[in-house]
Design an enzyme around this catalytic site. Sequence first.
Site, short mmCIF file in Angstrom:
data_model
loop_
_atom_site.label_atom_id
_atom_site.label_comp_id
_atom_site.label_asym_id
_atom_site.label_seq_id
_atom_site.Cartn_x
_atom_site.Cartn_y
_atom_site.Cartn_z
N GLU A 115 0.80 -1.02 0.02
CA GLU A 115 0.11 0.01 0.02
C GLU A 115 0.79 1.37 0.04
OE1 GLU A 115 -2.80 -0.46 3.32
OE2 GLU A 115 -3.62 -2.15 2.36
N HIS A 243 -9.12 9.48 4.15
CA HIS A 243 -8.74 8.58 3.26
C HIS A 243 -8.92 8.90 2.03
CE1 HIS A 243 -8.48 4.62 1.19
NE2 HIS A 243 -8.01 4.23 2.39
N ARG A 291 -0.74 8.78 2.34
CA ARG A 291 -2.61 9.05 2.31
C ARG A 291 -2.58 10.98 2.28
NH1 ARG A 291 -5.28 4.62 6.07
NH2 ARG A 291 -5.10 2.71 4.63
N HIS A 352 -11.01 9.44 8.13
CA HIS A 352 -10.85 8.13 8.11
C HIS A 352 -10.35 7.89 9.67
CE1 HIS A 352 -9.78 4.22 6.79
NE2 HIS A 352 -8.65 4.36 6.97
N ARG A 387 -0.48 8.51 9.57
CA ARG A 387 -0.40 7.24 9.73
C ARG A 387 -0.09 6.46 8.53
NH1 ARG A 387 -3.94 2.86 9.26
NH2 ARG A 387 -5.82 4.08 8.70
#
Length: 532
Positions: A115, A243, A291, A352, A387
């Site tokens: 990811e 997100h 992100r 998110h 994160r």
Amino acid sequence: MQTDYLVIGSGIAGLTYAVKMANAKPNATVTVLTKTFSDETNTKYAQGGIAGVWDEMKDSFDKHIEDTLIAGDGLCNTDTVKIVVTEGPERIREIIDWGAQFDVDADGEYALGREGGHSEHRILHHKDVTGKEMERALLQKAASLPNIRILNHYFVLDPITQHHFGYLVTKSTPDITCYGVYVLNLETHAIETIQSNITLLATGGNGAVYRSTTNPAIATGDGVAMVYRAKGRIENMEFIQFHPTALYEAGLRGQSFLITEAVRGDGGILRNHKGEAFMERYDERKDLAPRDIVARAIDSEMKISGTEHVYLDCRHIPLEDFVHHFPNIYEKCKSIGIDVTQQMIPVAPAAHYSCGGIKTDEHGRTSIRNLYAAGECASTGLHGANRLASNSLLEAMVYAHRSAVHAIEQAEPVVPPAQIPDWDARGTSNPREMILITQSLKELQLLMSDYVGIVRNNVRLQRAMRRLDLLHEEIEELYRTAIVSPQLCELRNMITVGYLIVKSAQFRHESRGLHYNTDYPEKCNLAQNIVL
């Protein structure tokens, strides 16, 4: 009610801790409280997976540590990062032993995904419903232990501290101590007292303070608000992760369907309304950038074009592969008329994850004695300003384990200074108009989305704070005069969380990670945590 160990929340952090305590203390009672059903948690909606160094021939702890530190943009606690990364694989093996099943490849080895922000394939997953599978395994394990009792439909109002015995408690009071909690039994509508030697808060996130979120409606920041009222320390609340790719459905308000980052890991490409692949203009890692970068890039493209979404192009991914890896996403898209082989998926950022929260140490201890916190409600120092994808489930298990070990080995039961007083509801009555609550909730979500979103500035934050001050004044007056209800208490908690996000954002005179302020577009040389 009396219990040896009390757990607030039944997600991955709460249940991991409960299982650990029940195994280590078979003669002790472990009570888990949840305000709805035991499986309705943020954990349940986690799609992508759990990150861990699994293939040591290609991956290493150093690589995972470095990826986490880069994503955290200078604010991670390096010791915490090392703890989580190095202890994580053991916790993953543990939940596998408890029955969690992760996808394997044709050779029977775990199929590792990749990811955004990860330099290697290290994401273990179960299709696109990893959290749901882990939650299932944990609930099954907890049910096998006779000294765990899970009580559904219990809404926790406040931790019980010296304040409730008539003592003056401030943030400078030494040894603020938790003796248990006051709870609203949603079936009997009675307010009950639960006394506990040790309490763990695992109350999840606060995405519901925003109009559009990937979180369920229960994610109202209850734990953070409770600890702040009890004069505990809260940290880095300005870092709200949006997100990048929630499914866009026109007119939808509340929980948005998540399109996991793993889709981009498998080759999905973000395109604007002209069909252009735009991420290369923002970051050399393109669609696999962290992100915060991807969310800001999408926000920029939407503002330039005046549209409410961009697209995720999966048309080039073989249908068989897409359905195998993402069956839940495929069925959801199909249900609203999107054929992923022919049409691009409309996506937009949605609130998110909260990277800040209740400040804890390396053992999960909060600033309040005998009160621990783990999972999304806690700020351990792992995530810093942003994160890294799929680190959250890992952190929850590692810190649930560390909290349990510390509570077993070192925490000492405390005796309340007197008999715990009953909840005082004198002078209250049922609110005459429910619209006082529902309209205030809409106002809160609107102002947070419009003024405290992906991109901020000083004027927006000032406006948000003025409106929050008014909402706070109105809801506190209602709280003093009305019989408590979950709707009223959740709104009160959400207003507190909104205040903490805005206040922290106002204190941070720089742009770092998830906090981007156009009045302070550069980073400060000195990275500092904001503690309230």
